[in-house]
Design a protein around this motif. Structure first.
Motif, PDB file in Angstrom:
ATOM      1  N   UNK B   1      -1.626  23.714  10.679  1.00 43.18           N
ATOM      2  CA  UNK B   1      -2.083  23.765  12.053  1.00 43.18           C
ATOM      3  C   UNK B   1      -1.020  23.272  13.019  1.00 43.18           C
ATOM      4  N   UNK B   4       0.961  26.006  14.556  1.00 41.23           N
ATOM      5  CA  UNK B   4       0.249  26.784  15.570  1.00 41.23           C
ATOM      6  C   UNK B   4       0.233  26.018  16.889  1.00 41.23           C
ATOM      7  N   UNK B   5      -0.034  24.710  16.786  1.00 36.24           N
ATOM      8  CA  UNK B   5      -0.087  23.889  17.996  1.00 36.24           C
ATOM      9  C   UNK B   5       1.268  23.882  18.669  1.00 36.24           C
ATOM     10  N   UNK B   8       2.131  27.277  20.417  1.00 31.27           N
ATOM     11  CA  UNK B   8       1.317  27.507  21.608  1.00 31.27           C
ATOM     12  C   UNK B   8       1.662  26.492  22.696  1.00 31.27           C
ATOM     13  N   UNK B   9       1.923  25.251  22.277  1.00 25.58           N
ATOM     14  CA  UNK B   9       2.192  24.208  23.250  1.00 25.58           C
ATOM     15  C   UNK B   9       3.507  24.424  23.963  1.00 25.58           C
ATOM     16  N   UNK B  12       2.921  26.893  26.542  1.00 27.58           N
ATOM     17  CA  UNK B  12       2.147  26.339  27.655  1.00 27.58           C
ATOM     18  C   UNK B  12       2.988  25.417  28.509  1.00 27.58           C
ATOM     19  N   UNK B  13       3.877  24.663  27.861  1.00 28.92           N
ATOM     20  CA  UNK B  13       4.704  23.775  28.665  1.00 28.92           C
ATOM     21  C   UNK B  13       5.639  24.578  29.557  1.00 28.92           C
ATOM     22  N   UNK B  15       5.005  27.462  30.819  1.00 28.17           N
ATOM     23  CA  UNK B  15       4.175  27.924  31.932  1.00 28.17           C
ATOM     24  C   UNK B  15       3.880  26.794  32.903  1.00 28.17           C
ATOM     25  N   UNK B 670       2.800  16.465  26.813  1.00 27.51           N
ATOM     26  CA  UNK B 670       3.425  17.014  25.639  1.00 27.51           C
ATOM     27  C   UNK B 670       3.452  15.967  24.512  1.00 27.51           C
ATOM     28  N   UNK B 673       0.022  15.410  22.829  1.00 26.25           N
ATOM     29  CA  UNK B 673      -0.322  16.516  21.932  1.00 26.25           C
ATOM     30  C   UNK B 673       0.520  16.442  20.653  1.00 26.25           C
TER      31      UNK B 673
END
Lengths: 715, 715
Positions: B1, B4-5, B8-9, B12-13, B15, B670, B673
């Protein structure tokens, strides 16, 4: 090893009992003596505080049953890994669930069991938020669909509002729910890192579904523009019912350990264009039509929706009393049996409770426990009146009630959070052991000052109400609407009179009168309200500016006003409850006398903290302040013999407290030794570091003949 | 996992950075802006606080090395079970030990590494108490025998003083050491349950030996009587060197988990007639002859033995500054990047540090950090002067120094313990996460208010000194000895003058002058000293009774006097240090100006807490109090731009802080997470409760077609 300890300890305890000399004393005898010297028997008070004899006995019965129920056993509770704590918490919650169903038990039993077992886990938000949201915000069809799934646990839900970068300010949420007319779906999406949902309990590994708060975005096909209707609630399925693995587009997991509450899998959630049917939007009050048109909620709804919030806050206030009661029960009982320092060689050491600074810490906290407990009862009664009013469409009392519940949530949780830690410290070294029960009590409690509205933010809401009430009443030359209830003293005429008032206390005895104390607390609340208004006006060029830099730059004065407002209510409510009990004749006069002393100690304690305010504005002079302090110290001495009875009266069972120091029978040292044995480090005699770490290092040194290491004496 | 995190993270960062809009903001940009707006660059101050540029650079280098050293890696630190924490702590301590030996590193490097790694473990008391006891209380022969064994780790020791029923009061210890002339041995024995040794670090599973404090009992063959010579130190072997199992007669184990410090195996110990050779009694100062005759210590020794205690307390004061500095660094940096509540729709949310109540909490704690840090430096200097005096047989300054070190230990640890928790609360919800670093900082720190002398007990020692000093000076009609140093204001003449003094502050600006603040703090200390003496005399029929019921019943006033005494010293020392720095020219004028504001904020903060005392006795009037408060609020605004620079100046590395919220680069979301991913609950997607607990319950419900459970909406 446990057996060796057991055998030897039993022999030592027998010797200890025989050897009650200057050195060794029997704590069981000490606490029994405390109970004999109390001025009243606590049982009638226990019944009164806990809703009657039948409830108290039922709770004791449930505690007995739970003590022998494997999923409710506490003997290993302090030794669990995070995973074990999580799995055990769920097992306990499901155990209660099944027991209620199998034995047809009612809500009261369920609530009592949850409180007694005291193991928050992955179902907290399913029970506390997911189901209530469906019941309050779902329409009839949605309730019919989801409720059977929820109560049978085919669906386990959580409530995902808070985001990594967004807490109290709900309007700042970033998650979006964009309507797709084509497919009649909402597309739920996390556009940024800071929009990651963060904190929801049960979200990490338990919940299959979540109520996700997301900004409702409606595209207009004609213009191409997207209208943002702000946060709304959507049910999003997160996990596959067969494998419990996250569905496509769902990134979800546990956020790691917290200060306390580690049985709960608080989680994070990122949604990557996850599609849900249109009817997964909670649509009792607002909805989106198949054509993509927004139907807003009726205006009355906003007021009705305060019900949940008021209920939650009343519950927090009630809980503040319980939690502080647990801490004071443990600390007072231990301070009664703990002995430190003999006055002269050969004499017995003194009970710690006989040092003024110990009773001066603990007795005011016992008094605060009663104040909070009674305030919780009153808040619940107020909440029920609100429900009845609401059903008649009557919302006149709402602003006052909202302000009161905001400020009291803050003030009561501050008192309890700080109070638990003070109790822990008065227990000395043993208070630092988890076996005392106090570290975990503190760590699990302190989030109360933050969640359901950060305390400072809530105080500012109360302050806003105070200032608006004052301004409204002062309008039209003081002929504005006169506030009532808890705000009566904010009427323009009252304030004018109060600011000129002077304290009437002539001596120490005056400070034992409720009227004297209440008058001083009222003066302080009035004075700080006026000071807050003046501060804000000074910062905003004469205006009352309720936001922006002047407001943000005046928050210290505003928060001080809110706290004084709420402390006044706590004292008034304490006095009122005693008057009620007195007229009802449910308690003996000696018990009532002890409680009156306790109420006075609470009021005087609040005044001592605010003494500078009262001296500064000339309400009180130095001699009156000195008399107040003497009165307060005198109460400590007068209440000392009743200390144990006053905490016994809360009626907390040993099973519930789960504390080596708080045991009813006072056998604290035996309990510490017994409770320590299952420590995982004690699984082997040589300990878990011997084979891999210590043995190689130590035996290498022996072989090497003791090679010289650096001088370490002051490392 | 985790992958995946991660993926994606990252997206997102990216963005988030692009989307710095009303909703999304970039915390890295916020903290960079804070550093640009500061009035001074922090580096010169960092060097000054930390003993020079070379030391600061060496520490940074060690931090870089440790970050990449497996036994010093922190990424998993928050996720360990108790056993893993214990084993890891020992591995880290041995790692440092070996690295120092292998690379020939000095004490300074060792100390720095221990501080940076920050992982207390089973060797704490070997290093901190066992070795120092041998060095200070063992004779030359004993040192020659034991020291090589200690430094090569063939022997690991601990220090067993505290017993289950006996903490601060050493004379109450029950363990006995009875001399057997026949065999030339001592028989060490735990006669009661409450005599069980309890708390020593490393005793549970690590230590092979212990210094055991036991009452020396010498039988007289002629009379049959046994003389009790009180507590003495004996080395007792506890475990077999080959198997690490307890020797016969030794019952030993771990006492279970604590609030913090769970890498340490604090232990319990019961000794059942365990025999040790005569020369295992520490015999530098007192000894027992082969004939069983007691040779008492020389009288001068008692005074010299204060050295260790003074060193330990000075060290605690210095550490109080470091710990509070860690907390304020985390909280200030996070408050600078955390944004909550937009002033108007569409505007950016405000930095939390711009709310007055946030800066009103944090900036006074930053000020306190400097005050404690500088006081720690001064206490260390005083300790070194004491050592030099001692070596010349000169003990004149000892009573004052002892009183000062007692009270300052208490006041400084109170400020830090409470301050860490205040910092944690200002971080809102994320402050409750262990990933913030603050819960464990608090939990590991708070034992400081209890150990090495309970704070209240220490304040009473300071109070005793204050009252005795006053009484001595007032003797002979005020012609008694005039006290000096920190006690100069207690001279009879000074007190007489001071009690009649009135505050000279005319306006807000006066309160920014060190002299005005110092005068008010001095007046308060004097006033509370006199009040304490009056209280005690009133309780004891006019006498100064230094024990018994009058003393125990006056402790609140006595403790208040001690606190005020120490707060005065903290402020004076802060001002003095600034004056020294100013004359040395090591700092820029803007930096000195910021520090002067900080010193004023510290002093005013202490005065605000004691305002009632100053108003009550007429020293100050209401207008002066109001001006003081305005001055304090004004300083918050003036210091706001320098908030981040002032904590940057402490020079704490990210590796040391190990906090998602306290990162130097501000990339907090960040970090949260990332740091959460190794949570043990995240080891599988479905979590540890699925197979055994959730799946059976949920799938049974599906098969049963949703049997109706009790209504749970308000459970």
């Amino acid at each position: 090893m446990a057996n060796a300890v057991d055998e030897r300890t039993r022999a030592l305890q027998e010797r200890s009992s025989a050897l009650v000399t200057a050195q060794a004393s029997d704590p069981r005898a000490d606490i029994a003596a405390e109970r004999r010297r109390a001025s009243f028997a606590p049982e009638p008070l226990t019944y009164l505080l806990n809703g009657g004899k039948a409830k108290v006995e039922r709770r004791a019965e449930l505690a007995r049953i739970l003590t022998q129920t494997p999923w409710a056993d506490k003997s290993n509770r302090h030794f669990l890994s995070r995973e074990e704590e999580y799995v055990g918490g769920l097992r306990a919650a499901l155990g209660i669930w099944r027991k209620m169903k199998d034995e047809g038990l009612g809500m009261q039993d369920g609530l009592m069991m949850r409180q007694l077992v005291d193991w928050p886990g992955g179902l907290e938000l399913h029970i506390g938020m997911f189901i209530p949201t469906i019941m309050s915000q779902g329409d009839a069809e949605q309730q019919a669909k989801w409720m059977p799934l929820c109560t049978s646990l085919q669906v386990i839900g959580t409530y995902a509002q808070t985001e990594l970068g967004h807490g109290t300010f709900v309007r700042g949420l970033e998650t979006t729910a964009t309507f797709d007319k084509q497919t009649q779906e909402f597309v739920i999406h996390s556009p940024t890192l800071s929009s990651t949902k963060w904190w929801p309990g049960g979200l990490g590994k338990t919940a299959t579904h979540a109520v996700v708060m997301a900004r409702l975005m409606l595209p207009d096909a004609a213009t191409g523009r997207v209208a943002d209707h702000g946060p709304h609630a959507f049910i999003v399925q997160l996990r596959c019912p067969d494998t419990h693995r996250p569905l496509r587009g769902v990134t979800v997991g546990d956020i790691g350990p917290k200060f306390g509450f580690n049985g709960v899998d608080n989680g994070f959630l990122q949604l990557d264009h996850v599609r849900i049917p249109r009817d997964h939007m909670m649509q009792r009050f607002s909805r989106v039509t198949p054509e993509g048109v927004y139907v807003p909620p009726p205006p009355a709804n906003a007021k009705a929706s305060y019900a949940t919030m008021l209920y939650v806050r009343a519950d927090i206030v009630r809980n503040a009393g319980y939690f502080l009661g647990r801490a004071t029960t443990i600390a007072v009982r231990y301070a009664a049996v703990r002995r430190q320092t003999a006055p002269a060689p050969g004499e017995r050491e003194l009970q710690v409770l006989d040092y003024q600074n110990t009773s001066g810490t603990l007795l005011p906290l016992v008094a605060a426990t009663y104040a909070l407990w009674l305030m919780g009862d009153d808040m619940m009664a107020k909440y029920k009146r609100f429900e009845a009013d609401r059903d008649r469409g009557e919302f006149g009392a709402l602003p006052e009630l909202h302000a009161l519940s905001s400020g009291l949530k803050a003030v009561c949780t501050w008192i309890t959070a700080d109070g638990i830690e003070e109790c822990r410290r008065t227990c000395g070294g043993h208070g630092y052991s988890q076996l005392s029960g106090l570290p975990s009590l503190f760590a699990s409690y302190v989030q109360n000052v933050t969640w359901e509205g950060d305390n400072n933010v809530l105080c500012l809401q109360t302050a806003r109400f105070i200032l608006k009430t004052m301004a409204a009443s002062a309008a039209k030359g003081g002929a504005g609407p006169a506030p009532g209830g808890s705000a009566a003293h904010l009427a323009a005429g009252e304030l004018r009179r109060e600011l000129g008032a002077r304290c009437a206390a002539r001596d120490e005895a005056c400070w034992l009168q409720p009227d004297t104390v209440a008058a001083a607390l009222r003066h302080r609340a009035s004075r700080l309200a006026v000071t807050a208004a003046d501060t804000l006006r000074a910062a905003a060029g004469g205006r009352l500016a309720f936001e922006g830099a002047p407001w943000n730059g005046s928050t210290l004065a505003l928060i001080a006003a809110a706290r004084a407002h709420c402390e006044l209510q706590l004292a008034l409510n304490f006095y009122a409850a005693l008057q009620r009990w007195s007229s009802e004749g449910a308690l003996s006069p000696v018990c009532l006398a002890a409680l009156s002393r306790l109420a006075a100690l609470f009021g005087l304690g609040r005044l001592e903290l605010g003494l500078a305010d009262l001296l500064e504005d000339g309400y009180m002079n130095g001699a009156q302040a000195a008399a107040l302090r003497r009165a307060s110290r005198g109460l400590l001495a007068a209440l000392r013999p009743d200390a144990v009875a006053l905490v016994d009266a809360f009626g907390f069972e040993d099973y519930y407290l789960h504390s080596a120091l708080g045991r009813h029978d006072g056998d604290v040292y035996r309990a510490l030794l017994d409770m320590a044995q299952p420590s995982p480090l004690n699984a082997t005699e040589e300990g878990p570091a011997w084979e891999g770490v210590l043995r190689p290092a130590m035996q290498a040194a022996r072989r090497g003949g003791g090679g010289v290491a650096p001088p370490l004496s002051k490392l």
